[in-house]
Design an enzyme around this catalytic site. Sequence first.
Site, short mmCIF file in Angstrom:
data_model
loop_
_atom_site.label_atom_id
_atom_site.label_comp_id
_atom_site.label_asym_id
_atom_site.label_seq_id
_atom_site.Cartn_x
_atom_site.Cartn_y
_atom_site.Cartn_z
N HIS A 95 -10.19 -13.26 15.63
CA HIS A 95 -11.41 -14.03 15.40
C HIS A 95 -11.67 -14.97 16.58
CE1 HIS A 95 -14.14 -16.49 12.67
NE2 HIS A 95 -13.83 -17.39 13.59
N GLU A 96 -10.65 -15.71 17.00
CA GLU A 96 -10.83 -16.67 18.09
C GLU A 96 -11.06 -15.97 19.43
OE1 GLU A 96 -11.47 -19.56 17.28
OE2 GLU A 96 -10.67 -19.57 15.25
N HIS B 56 -20.34 -16.65 14.48
CA HIS B 56 -20.01 -16.34 13.09
C HIS B 56 -21.07 -15.43 12.49
CE1 HIS B 56 -17.48 -20.19 13.12
NE2 HIS B 56 -16.65 -19.16 13.07
#
Length: 617
Positions: A219-220, A229
């Site tokens: 995700h990061e 997002h």
Amino acid sequence: MRLCHSIILFNSLISISICSKADDPALLVASEFKEHFNVEEKQLETVEELLIKMKKLAHSRSFKGREFGHDAVEDSKKEVAISTQQGTINKKVSPFLFEGDIFLSRRQAVDILKALSKDKTKRLRRSFVSDKTATWKTMPIKYRFHESIDFYTISQIIAAIRFWEDSTCITFENVSDSPDGDYIEFFSGQGCYSMIGRNGGRQGISIGESCVKMGVIEHEIGHALGLWHEQSRPDALGYVTIERDFILPSYISDFLQRDDEIDTLGIPYDLGSVMHYGSTAFSVDQKSKTVVTRDSLYQQTIGQREKLSFYDVATINTAYCKDECKSEKTKCENGGYMRPSKCSECLCPDGLGGEKCEKNEDSKNAECGGIIKLTEEWKEIESPNYPDPGYEADQKCSWLLKAEKGKRVEIEFIEDFSFLCTSTCVDFVELKISDDLRNTGFRFCCYDKPEISFVSQTDTAIIIFRSQLSTDIGFKIQAKSTDAEPRTTIAPTIITTTLAPITVDAPNVWADWGEWSMCSRTCGGCGIRSRVRSCRSKKCEGRRQEFGTCNLKACPVDKHCAKLLSNNRLCNGKVCTKNDIAISSCDAPQCCPPFINVDGVCQSDQENQHDELWLSI
């Protein structure tokens, strides 16, 4: 930034520390940003000021007349997270972060604030960063590990990087020292956060103690490659609704509709994206839903942090890898496409495998799955070792179901059903029954068996079983070919209708209480429900939200619980990372403590607790 200086009075051997704001935790955190990002103190202060302006502007529009400062102080006392799978946001770094885990550049912060100031009715169009200067131009992307990263975290980061490399044309190169030019520095900071896209020079990715999970790291890294997002996309409100009354007021800016020119790249919205908020993001109590899926069958799908979804990868491949594999002629089926890192192979949607994505995905740690050709007679499918001793942790199976030509697949759940219960499913059975097998399907967990019959949109359906943490009974399904019309959804989830903000001059004026939310559990007094009311004056005394017990009918006898079971049904929406093993008593319907079963109804000898247990915030 002022520092602490020690003055030694040699004649008396007394050391006096003259300290200023360097002891301030906020300034100590600021030094973390300065150390790991190419950012000066003045720029950092500017970004913080811009974020405060965003928060104040959004707050004033949503709660006109209320004091932002008071709400901000109260909210700062509470734990917040963007997903139950990602850990809480560190309070020390939250003043510098947008949407919980994004460290904006000054330019990005200015652009977002301008968009908010111009038009409050439009939505900031975001999925992939549209600023072409923010994409990484040179491959491989160099990265290094800061000395604060331990060995296990390094191994997880490497695994996440390899997943990105295997699935895309992007490559990475580890370097031991700080190189010239642009590079990523992984460090163990105060939580999980990253920047959006390439920002020039040293660019940190913080992988704190609560972030050491492959999906969180992916995700990061996704942010650093340019992903925003998922629920920030311009089409998000077609798939989710935002329940403003359950959001901590000073965090409302992380949900507002805005407008800007950032591209979705033509990739469909994905409720199973690893970039999606969870259902309780920035919730007042970490239980009430702030993000509600319009199709309630997806509610426990959002917020997953196991791994990148097929469409997460497709977004990056569309942005970076369009020119790869042009000369190749590999043909892929069922929505798969040539793998940019190896064009002779197909990159397949989850649940599919084989050379051309023509079969089910290989199983993991279990003998299960397969291709099932259906007729008008029911065929049964079940999870490994169903129902006793049940499935084990870290297993995966998938079944590719094919109906007769011109017909569809009908699916029903039968007999016992039980999975580890979490607000975002960690152990689950997933149904992919739409005409887009690339997108994430409905994920079911907990112990409420779906009672409706599902009919696919085409002659093909996929069933996926996945366990990560626990052991439990699992599921049994029956499937057949059918002429019935597609049934792939049920009515949308509806919680509360939010009234337009109205402020009056009189003190302590409350609006009427809203409707009760759904109970978080179905029986046994194990769950809670809540309702909220709005303050119509500048300040109100009393509780804004109240909670009550619900569904006090005792849970039915579980004939399979004579074995050792983990008490995972009392997780209250959080992931059970540690199993509390106990031998369940199975000879009578059950109630959750402090309730006891009295003639099939859960009651307590504590005063008034048998009816409604009230809590307030």
